[in-house]
Scaffold this motif. Structure first.
Motif, PDB file in Angstrom:
ATOM      1  N   ASN A   2     -13.013 -12.673  11.482  1.00  0.00           N
ATOM      2  CA  ASN A   2     -11.839 -13.517  11.624  1.00  0.00           C
ATOM      3  C   ASN A   2     -10.642 -12.641  12.027  1.00  0.00           C
ATOM      4  O   ASN A   2     -10.230 -11.748  11.287  1.00  0.00           O
ATOM      5  N   ASN A   3     -10.089 -12.904  13.217  1.00  0.00           N
ATOM      6  CA  ASN A   3      -8.995 -12.077  13.727  1.00  0.00           C
ATOM      7  C   ASN A   3      -7.755 -12.131  12.847  1.00  0.00           C
ATOM      8  O   ASN A   3      -7.031 -11.140  12.723  1.00  0.00           O
ATOM      9  N   SER A   4      -7.486 -13.270  12.241  1.00  0.00           N
ATOM     10  CA  SER A   4      -6.313 -13.392  11.386  1.00  0.00           C
ATOM     11  C   SER A   4      -6.426 -12.459  10.182  1.00  0.00           C
ATOM     12  O   SER A   4      -5.496 -11.708   9.879  1.00  0.00           O
ATOM     13  N   ILE A   5      -7.552 -12.510   9.504  1.00  0.00           N
ATOM     14  CA  ILE A   5      -7.783 -11.630   8.349  1.00  0.00           C
ATOM     15  C   ILE A   5      -7.749 -10.175   8.796  1.00  0.00           C
ATOM     16  O   ILE A   5      -7.114  -9.328   8.162  1.00  0.00           O
ATOM     17  N   LYS A   6      -8.421  -9.886   9.891  1.00  0.00           N
ATOM     18  CA  LYS A   6      -8.483  -8.517  10.407  1.00  0.00           C
ATOM     19  C   LYS A   6      -7.078  -7.981  10.692  1.00  0.00           C
ATOM     20  O   LYS A   6      -6.728  -6.879  10.270  1.00  0.00           O
ATOM     21  N   ASN A   7      -6.257  -8.762  11.374  1.00  0.00           N
ATOM     22  CA  ASN A   7      -4.915  -8.307  11.739  1.00  0.00           C
ATOM     23  C   ASN A   7      -4.020  -8.130  10.517  1.00  0.00           C
ATOM     24  O   ASN A   7      -3.235  -7.182  10.438  1.00  0.00           O
ATOM     25  N   ILE A   8      -4.125  -9.035   9.556  1.00  0.00           N
ATOM     26  CA  ILE A   8      -3.337  -8.908   8.326  1.00  0.00           C
ATOM     27  C   ILE A   8      -3.754  -7.658   7.565  1.00  0.00           C
ATOM     28  O   ILE A   8      -2.915  -6.894   7.079  1.00  0.00           O
ATOM     29  N   LEU A   9      -5.056  -7.433   7.475  1.00  0.00           N
ATOM     30  CA  LEU A   9      -5.560  -6.261   6.759  1.00  0.00           C
ATOM     31  C   LEU A   9      -5.150  -4.977   7.475  1.00  0.00           C
ATOM     32  O   LEU A   9      -4.739  -4.003   6.825  1.00  0.00           O
ATOM     33  N   LEU A  10      -5.223  -4.961   8.789  1.00  0.00           N
ATOM     34  CA  LEU A  10      -4.777  -3.785   9.539  1.00  0.00           C
ATOM     35  C   LEU A  10      -3.299  -3.507   9.267  1.00  0.00           C
ATOM     36  O   LEU A  10      -2.896  -2.353   9.096  1.00  0.00           O
ATOM     37  N   LYS A  11      -2.499  -4.562   9.205  1.00  0.00           N
ATOM     38  CA  LYS A  11      -1.068  -4.398   8.929  1.00  0.00           C
ATOM     39  C   LYS A  11      -0.841  -3.813   7.531  1.00  0.00           C
ATOM     40  O   LYS A  11       0.017  -2.947   7.349  1.00  0.00           O
ATOM     41  N   ILE A  12      -1.609  -4.283   6.552  1.00  0.00           N
ATOM     42  CA  ILE A  12      -1.490  -3.741   5.192  1.00  0.00           C
ATOM     43  C   ILE A  12      -1.776  -2.245   5.202  1.00  0.00           C
ATOM     44  O   ILE A  12      -1.038  -1.452   4.613  1.00  0.00           O
ATOM     45  N   GLU A  14      -1.568  -0.175   7.753  1.00  0.00           N
ATOM     46  CA  GLU A  14      -0.512   0.512   8.499  1.00  0.00           C
ATOM     47  C   GLU A  14       0.746   0.680   7.650  1.00  0.00           C
ATOM     48  O   GLU A  14       1.413   1.717   7.726  1.00  0.00           O
ATOM     49  N   GLU A  15       1.067  -0.324   6.843  1.00  0.00           N
ATOM     50  CA  GLU A  15       2.231  -0.217   5.955  1.00  0.00           C
ATOM     51  C   GLU A  15       2.085   0.900   4.933  1.00  0.00           C
ATOM     52  O   GLU A  15       3.064   1.343   4.340  1.00  0.00           O
ATOM     53  N   HIS A  16       0.848   1.341   4.728  1.00  0.00           N
ATOM     54  CA  HIS A  16       0.582   2.429   3.780  1.00  0.00           C
ATOM     55  C   HIS A  16       0.188   3.717   4.514  1.00  0.00           C
ATOM     56  O   HIS A  16      -0.411   4.622   3.922  1.00  0.00           O
ATOM     57  N   GLY A  17       0.523   3.782   5.812  1.00  0.00           N
ATOM     58  CA  GLY A  17       0.317   5.009   6.570  1.00  0.00           C
ATOM     59  C   GLY A  17      -1.089   5.251   7.061  1.00  0.00           C
ATOM     60  O   GLY A  17      -1.435   6.376   7.418  1.00  0.00           O
ATOM     61  N   ILE A  18      -1.909   4.214   7.077  1.00  0.00           N
ATOM     62  CA  ILE A  18      -3.300   4.355   7.518  1.00  0.00           C
ATOM     63  C   ILE A  18      -3.473   3.543   8.796  1.00  0.00           C
ATOM     64  O   ILE A  18      -3.352   2.323   8.782  1.00  0.00           O
ATOM     65  N   TYR A  19      -3.746   4.240   9.885  1.00  0.00           N
ATOM     66  CA  TYR A  19      -3.903   3.587  11.182  1.00  0.00           C
ATOM     67  C   TYR A  19      -5.364   3.643  11.585  1.00  0.00           C
ATOM     68  O   TYR A  19      -5.964   4.720  11.637  1.00  0.00           O
ATOM     69  N   ASN A  30     -10.920   7.887   3.836  1.00  0.00           N
ATOM     70  CA  ASN A  30     -10.405   9.103   3.189  1.00  0.00           C
ATOM     71  C   ASN A  30      -9.006   8.904   2.604  1.00  0.00           C
ATOM     72  O   ASN A  30      -8.088   9.689   2.862  1.00  0.00           O
ATOM     73  N   ILE A  31      -8.834   7.860   1.814  1.00  0.00           N
ATOM     74  CA  ILE A  31      -7.532   7.629   1.187  1.00  0.00           C
ATOM     75  C   ILE A  31      -7.555   8.118  -0.259  1.00  0.00           C
ATOM     76  O   ILE A  31      -8.610   8.175  -0.889  1.00  0.00           O
ATOM     77  N   ASP A  32      -6.386   8.470  -0.762  1.00  0.00           N
ATOM     78  CA  ASP A  32      -6.322   8.933  -2.147  1.00  0.00           C
ATOM     79  C   ASP A  32      -6.202   7.736  -3.092  1.00  0.00           C
ATOM     80  O   ASP A  32      -6.034   6.597  -2.661  1.00  0.00           O
ATOM     81  N   SER A  33      -6.287   8.002  -4.371  1.00  0.00           N
ATOM     82  CA  SER A  33      -6.314   6.923  -5.364  1.00  0.00           C
ATOM     83  C   SER A  33      -5.020   6.127  -5.414  1.00  0.00           C
ATOM     84  O   SER A  33      -5.039   4.923  -5.686  1.00  0.00           O
ATOM     85  N   PHE A  34      -3.897   6.762  -5.143  1.00  0.00           N
ATOM     86  CA  PHE A  34      -2.612   6.045  -5.157  1.00  0.00           C
ATOM     87  C   PHE A  34      -2.538   5.029  -4.028  1.00  0.00           C
ATOM     88  O   PHE A  34      -2.120   3.893  -4.222  1.00  0.00           O
ATOM     89  N   VAL A  35      -2.937   5.438  -2.841  1.00  0.00           N
ATOM     90  CA  VAL A  35      -2.941   4.530  -1.691  1.00  0.00           C
ATOM     91  C   VAL A  35      -3.983   3.437  -1.902  1.00  0.00           C
ATOM     92  O   VAL A  35      -3.750   2.271  -1.588  1.00  0.00           O
ATOM     93  N   PHE A  36      -5.114   3.792  -2.478  1.00  0.00           N
ATOM     94  CA  PHE A  36      -6.173   2.827  -2.768  1.00  0.00           C
ATOM     95  C   PHE A  36      -5.633   1.672  -3.613  1.00  0.00           C
ATOM     96  O   PHE A  36      -5.786   0.503  -3.265  1.00  0.00           O
ATOM     97  N   VAL A  37      -4.970   2.001  -4.700  1.00  0.00           N
ATOM     98  CA  VAL A  37      -4.422   0.971  -5.589  1.00  0.00           C
ATOM     99  C   VAL A  37      -3.316   0.191  -4.889  1.00  0.00           C
ATOM    100  O   VAL A  37      -3.256  -1.044  -4.981  1.00  0.00           O
ATOM    101  N   ALA A  38      -2.463   0.871  -4.153  1.00  0.00           N
ATOM    102  CA  ALA A  38      -1.375   0.200  -3.440  1.00  0.00           C
ATOM    103  C   ALA A  38      -1.923  -0.793  -2.419  1.00  0.00           C
ATOM    104  O   ALA A  38      -1.399  -1.911  -2.283  1.00  0.00           O
ATOM    105  N   VAL A  39      -2.970  -0.429  -1.718  1.00  0.00           N
ATOM    106  CA  VAL A  39      -3.586  -1.324  -0.739  1.00  0.00           C
ATOM    107  C   VAL A  39      -4.189  -2.533  -1.443  1.00  0.00           C
ATOM    108  O   VAL A  39      -4.022  -3.677  -0.994  1.00  0.00           O
ATOM    109  N   LEU A  40      -4.873  -2.320  -2.558  1.00  0.00           N
ATOM    110  CA  LEU A  40      -5.471  -3.450  -3.272  1.00  0.00           C
ATOM    111  C   LEU A  40      -4.408  -4.404  -3.804  1.00  0.00           C
ATOM    112  O   LEU A  40      -4.573  -5.629  -3.732  1.00  0.00           O
ATOM    113  N   VAL A  41      -3.324  -3.879  -4.311  1.00  0.00           N
ATOM    114  CA  VAL A  41      -2.230  -4.728  -4.796  1.00  0.00           C
ATOM    115  C   VAL A  41      -1.642  -5.525  -3.629  1.00  0.00           C
ATOM    116  O   VAL A  41      -1.382  -6.726  -3.750  1.00  0.00           O
ATOM    117  N   ALA A  42      -1.456  -4.867  -2.493  1.00  0.00           N
ATOM    118  CA  ALA A  42      -0.932  -5.559  -1.309  1.00  0.00           C
ATOM    119  C   ALA A  42      -1.886  -6.649  -0.840  1.00  0.00           C
ATOM    120  O   ALA A  42      -1.455  -7.731  -0.431  1.00  0.00           O
TER     121      ALA A  42
END
Length: 75
Positions: A2-12, A14-19, A30-42
């Motif tokens: 689903n492109n909508s889900i994919k694009n929203i997830l990509l944006k999340i 990117e907001e955390h510095g992962i392109y 290869n993300i650290d635990s802090f970014v991992f939790v931040a992404v899940l919360v987002a």
């Protein structure tokens, strides 16, 4: 995918510095635990879902596709 889900997830990510390019959807992020939790919360806030504690298992979510498949289960 689903492109909508994919694009929203990509944006999340990117907001955390992962392109991520589409060719890297199955590559280890290869993300650290802090970014991992931040992404899940987002993800929870953006998709208005409450993840199960088991989804906070770092070893289960290593690639973009892992996150995408997890979101699909909740939607």
């Amino acid at each position: 995918m689903n492109n909508s889900i994919k694009n929203i997830l990509l944006k999340i990510f990117e907001e955390h510095g992962i392109y991520i390019r589409e060719s890297e959807f199955d590559s280890d992020l290869n993300i650290d635990s802090f970014v991992f939790v931040a992404v899940l919360v987002a993800i929870e806030e953006t998709f208005m879902i409450a993840l199960f504690d088991t989804n906070y298992d770092f070893s289960m979510l290593q690639t973009f596709n892992d996150y995408y498949k997890m979101i699909e289960i909740y939607l």
